[in-house]
Design an enzyme around this catalytic site. Structure first.
Site, short mmCIF file in Angstrom:
data_model
loop_
_atom_site.label_atom_id
_atom_site.label_comp_id
_atom_site.label_asym_id
_atom_site.label_seq_id
_atom_site.Cartn_x
_atom_site.Cartn_y
_atom_site.Cartn_z
N LYS A 1 5.05 -5.35 -8.36
CA LYS A 1 5.03 -6.12 -7.11
C LYS A 1 6.43 -6.61 -6.84
CE LYS A 1 2.49 -8.20 -3.99
NZ LYS A 1 3.40 -7.67 -2.99
N LYS B 1 11.13 -4.06 -6.97
CA LYS B 1 11.90 -4.51 -5.82
C LYS B 1 12.35 -3.29 -5.05
CE LYS B 1 13.24 -8.46 -4.09
NZ LYS B 1 12.52 -9.75 -4.15
N THR C 1 6.33 -19.45 0.00
CA THR C 1 7.47 -19.62 -0.91
C THR C 1 7.92 -21.08 -0.88
OG1 THR C 1 8.13 -17.34 -0.59
CG2 THR C 1 9.82 -18.83 -1.42
N ASN D 1 13.16 -18.23 6.48
CA ASN D 1 11.74 -18.38 6.17
C ASN D 1 11.52 -19.40 5.05
OD1 ASN D 1 9.00 -17.92 5.86
ND2 ASN D 1 9.30 -16.09 4.63
N SER E 1 1.04 -13.55 -2.09
CA SER E 1 0.94 -12.09 -1.95
C SER E 1 -0.20 -11.57 -2.82
CB SER E 1 2.25 -11.42 -2.38
OG SER E 1 3.13 -11.31 -1.30
#
Ligand code: NAD
Length: 426
Positions: free
Chosen positions: A67, A103, A187, A218, A355
């Site tokens: 992930k 990533k 986050t 964000n 996520s």
């Protein structure tokens, strides 16, 4: 071994001084399992053809499918993507998510492409990495300069290739395409829960705590607003063009509103009516990092605090919302100066945690309310923050090393469960 990855590995070496692991596990974690480099041809709006370099790295999948986000940035290299995949491996293990680390990235300045060009680029990237990803293999997500719309294109392209709607292949999607409520703020929300869990341990109250935040995207803008509403005094914020500083505190909601109307932070502050009411100073990103505040939050790029400026950092607490904003050389200087660094693999793990919730919802077909998402996020973040804090106290080590030790134990258990050299000796 490459430089960024070798810097990341120094954190691993440090943690290994505090924990005894099987040599097989250590050997396995030193290098990425698989790295893919692709050249993505894109037909530009003017008819010309440009080829962009893209990457996807799956670092380790001992604990589950891998992930990790995909970033669009001019500084993206294979080395950077490998080190970010390394961090994702430890982040997922630190939070006890059933994922390994990955990533991805494309080397470009996304601001120079039209929306149509970005869509063709994103779909072209998926065409080339489709065999490398999947809901049970590797699940991309947003990162620097990628957003829900881009994730939606990626999911749609993968579904077209597979001839079946596959929402669980990508997270951070728009809500109507299977996204999770609360993902966009996750986050920052996760970082907020770590701050709320850790600051009372130092007898810090929000009203007497000043905060400086580098990066107003964000992650940075949302954490600024959460802290503002919780009563912290956010005295400085910045974006790529620079920042503003006001000792009496900034009005974050109004800066956010005006910034969202596409103006830089400096313009917001100098042209608006607030400018007349609050005395403020325009500062550079470098100056923001060195301010005398209680909490410093780097929420932009990696390698912002290095051996060059670490000795000038005055904030006693650093919460790493960005990935890798403090390099390993700076770690030693900050530690010697008594500065507590709360590491990225814990502090910004709220994004990958929600996520995970999105992936779970996609696979079960049952969607949760925003309250349920935030409640589960708070439980997870608080629980693992407390565990890592306890490890740091027990081993008398930094929170970064404690987070790595905590993650390493879980990774080693999974690696050893598949068999070690001892099982084959007899
Ligand atoms: P974003 O693209 O929304 O925002 C990035 C912000 O950083 C922007 O305000 C930009 O102006 C600013 N910036 C860019 N270059 C800068 C510079 N040189 N100095 C100061 N500011 C600069 O990105 P984001 O999603 O907020 O991510 C920020 C960091 O948080 C990254 O390191 C990312 O890896 C990390 N992170 C993000 C998530 C997530 O879910 N968004 C999850 C985990 C980690």
């Amino acid at each position: 071994m490459t430089s960024l990855l070798s810097d990341a590995n120094q954190r691993l070496d440090k943690a290994l001084q505090y924990v005894t692991l099987h040599p097989d596990a250590i050997e396995r974690l030193k290098t990425p399992k698989a790295s893919l480099t692709v050249s993505i041809p894109v037909r530009m709006d003017d008819g010309s053809l440009r080829v962009f370099q893209g990457y996807r790295v799956r670092y380790d999948d001992s604990r589950g499918p891998t992930k990790g986000g995909v970033r669009y940035h001019p500084s993206v290299t294979l080395d950077e993507v490998q080190s970010l995949a390394f961090w994702m491996t430890f982040k997922c293990a630190a939070l006890n998510l059933p994922f390994g680390g990955a990533k991805g990235g494309i080397t470009l300045n996304p601001k120079t492409l039209s929306k149509f060009e970005l869509e063709r680029l994103s779909r072209g990237y998926i065409d080339l990495i489709a065999d490398f990803i999947g809901p049970d293999i590797d699940i991309p997500a947003p990162d620097l300069y990628t957003n829900p719309m881009i994730m939606g294109w990626m999911m749609d392209q993968y579904s077209t290739i597979c001839r079946q709607i596959t929402p669980a292949v990508v997270t951070g999607k728009p809500i109507p395409m299977g996204g999770s409520l609360g993902r966009e703020t996750a986050t920052a929300m996760g970082a907020f829960f770590t701050i709320q869990t850790l600051m009372p341990k130092f007898n810090r109250q929000p009203s007497s705590t000043t905060v400086a935040i580098q990066g107003f995207g964000n992650a940075g803008a949302v954490i600024a607003e959460l802290l503002f509403h919780a009563g912290y005094r956010v005295v400085a914020v910045s974006d790529s063009q620079g920042g503003v500083y006001a000792t009496q505190g900034l009005d974050i909601p109004s800066i956010r509103r005006t910034k969202e109307a596409r103006r830089g932070i400096q313009a917001v502050y100098c042209e608006g009516s607030l400018c007349n009411r609050i005395e403020h100073q325009v500062i550079s990103n470098a100056e923001l990092l060195e301010l005398k505040v209680d909490i410093l939050i780097p929420a932009a790029l990696e390698n912002q605090i290095t051996a060059e400026n670490a000795a000038r950092i005055q904030a006693p607490f650093i919460f790493e919302v960005a990935n890798g904003p403090v390099n390993s050389a700076a770690d030693a200087i900050l530690e010697a100066n008594g500065i507590q660094v709360f590491p990225d693999i814990l502090v910004n793990a709220g994004g990958v945690t929600v996520s995970y919730f999105e992936w779970v919802q996609n696979r079960s077909g049952f969607y949760w309310s925003l309250e349920e998402v935030n409640q589960r996020l708070e439980t997870k973040m608080t629980q693992e923050t407390e565990r890592i804090w306890a490890t740091a106290q027990e081993l008398s080590c930094s929170m970064r090393t404690a987070a790595y030790v905590h993650a390493l134990k879980r990774l080693a258990e999974a690696i050893e469960a598949k068999g070690t050299q001892d099982d084959y000796k007899s």
